[in-house]
Design an enzyme around this catalytic site. Structure first.
Site, PDB file in Angstrom:
ATOM      1  N   HIS A  67      28.051  25.999  74.787  1.00  0.00           N
ATOM      2  CA  HIS A  67      29.119  26.734  75.472  1.00  0.00           C
ATOM      3  C   HIS A  67      30.431  26.599  74.724  1.00  0.00           C
ATOM      4  CE1 HIS A  67      26.258  27.093  78.633  1.00  0.00           C
ATOM      5  NE2 HIS A  67      27.077  27.915  79.263  1.00  0.00           N
ATOM      6  N   GLN A  88      36.607  34.188  80.697  1.00  0.00           N
ATOM      7  CA  GLN A  88      37.799  33.372  80.466  1.00  0.00           C
ATOM      8  C   GLN A  88      39.057  34.161  80.832  1.00  0.00           C
ATOM      9  OE1 GLN A  88      37.982  30.761  77.132  1.00  0.00           O
ATOM     10  NE2 GLN A  88      35.770  30.497  77.019  1.00  0.00           N
ATOM     11  N   CYS A 122      32.298  27.295  85.812  1.00  0.00           N
ATOM     12  CA  CYS A 122      32.151  28.744  85.992  1.00  0.00           C
ATOM     13  C   CYS A 122      33.556  29.334  86.125  1.00  0.00           C
ATOM     14  CB  CYS A 122      31.322  29.017  87.258  1.00  0.00           C
ATOM     15  SG  CYS A 122      31.059  30.777  87.539  1.00  0.00           S
TER      16      CYS A 122
HETATM   17  N1  LIG Z   1      33.262  25.786  78.585  1.00  0.00           N
HETATM   18  C1  LIG Z   1      33.101  26.740  79.537  1.00  0.00           C
HETATM   19  O1  LIG Z   1      33.073  26.452  80.733  1.00  0.00           O
HETATM   20  N2  LIG Z   1      32.954  28.035  79.079  1.00  0.00           N
HETATM   21  C2  LIG Z   1      32.789  29.077  79.946  1.00  0.00           C
HETATM   22  N3  LIG Z   1      32.661  29.081  81.271  1.00  0.00           N
HETATM   23  C3  LIG Z   1      32.511  30.395  81.691  1.00  0.00           C
HETATM   24  O2  LIG Z   1      32.397  30.803  82.838  1.00  0.00           O
HETATM   25  N4  LIG Z   1      32.545  31.222  80.594  1.00  0.00           N
HETATM   26  C4  LIG Z   1      32.717  30.445  79.486  1.00  0.00           C
HETATM   27  O3  LIG Z   1      32.830  30.794  78.301  1.00  0.00           O
END
Ligand SMILES: NC(=O)NC1=NC(=O)NC1=O
Length: 173
Positions: A67, A88, A122
């Site tokens: 991620h 994001q 999330c």
């Molecule tokens: N490190 C993260 O939590 N990345 C992310 N969470 C999301 O909902 N989209 C992402 O890119």
């Protein structure tokens, strides 16, 4: 796409549609291919969740490591996947003040140094304030706790991505 069309996809089309519902983990879609036909999008999601739950800790860590950081280098470079970019942005991470950006960047580094995998949340279910609060609070947890919390967040991200691909219509019942 409704669920009956999903069940008619050939393998290649299934992977091209669902290969990124878990970020950079097309193995999740490939692994559940055999469980079709899927009753509905919840069933599809449940199969992916079961696959994730059955991974050894090394596999779970690998999923989290795939991620991108929130508002990290990839975001700065504009080289996130489409899904991550939208997520994001939805969290308002592109409207952070320089101070908030610095705090998130530094805490991401501390988190990764402590746990060996990135902070995953999330983003579509948390505005930037909740994300900044979350990473500071979760930094105090144990690695075992954070491995599980991170995977639970991946499942939430996955469900939202599935719902943006599959129309959850019951009309065909
Ligand atoms: N490190 C993260 O939590 N990345 C992310 N969470 C999301 O909902 N989209 C992402 O890119």
């Amino acid at each position: 796409l409704n669920i009956s069309l999903v069940n008619e996809l050939n393998y290649e089309d299934f992977i091209s549609r669902f290969g990124n519902v878990v970020e950079h983990c097309s193995i999740c879609a490939a692994a559940i291919w055999r469980n079709r036909p899927f009753r509905d999008v919840r069933h599809l999601h449940q199969e992916i969740c079961s696959f994730l739950d059955l991974l050894p800790d090394t596999g779970k860590e690998g999923v989290l490591r795939l991620h991108p950081d929130l508002a990290g280098r990839l975001a700065e470079l504009g080289s996130l996947t489409q899904e991550s970019t939208a997520e994001q942005k939805a969290a308002g991470l592109d409207t952070m003040t320089p101070g908030e950006k610095q705090l998130l960047r530094e805490t991401n580094i501390k988190y990764r140094e402590k746990f060996g995998f990135p902070f995953v949340i999330c983003a579509r279910q948390n505005k930037k304030e909740a994300i900044l609060k979350g990473i500071v609070e979760r930094l105090e947890h144990s690695a075992a706790e954070e491995l599980n919390i991170g995977i639970e967040e991946v499942k939430k991200i996955c469900l939202l991505r599935l719902l943006s691909i599959v129309i959850d219509d019951k009309s065909h019942m």
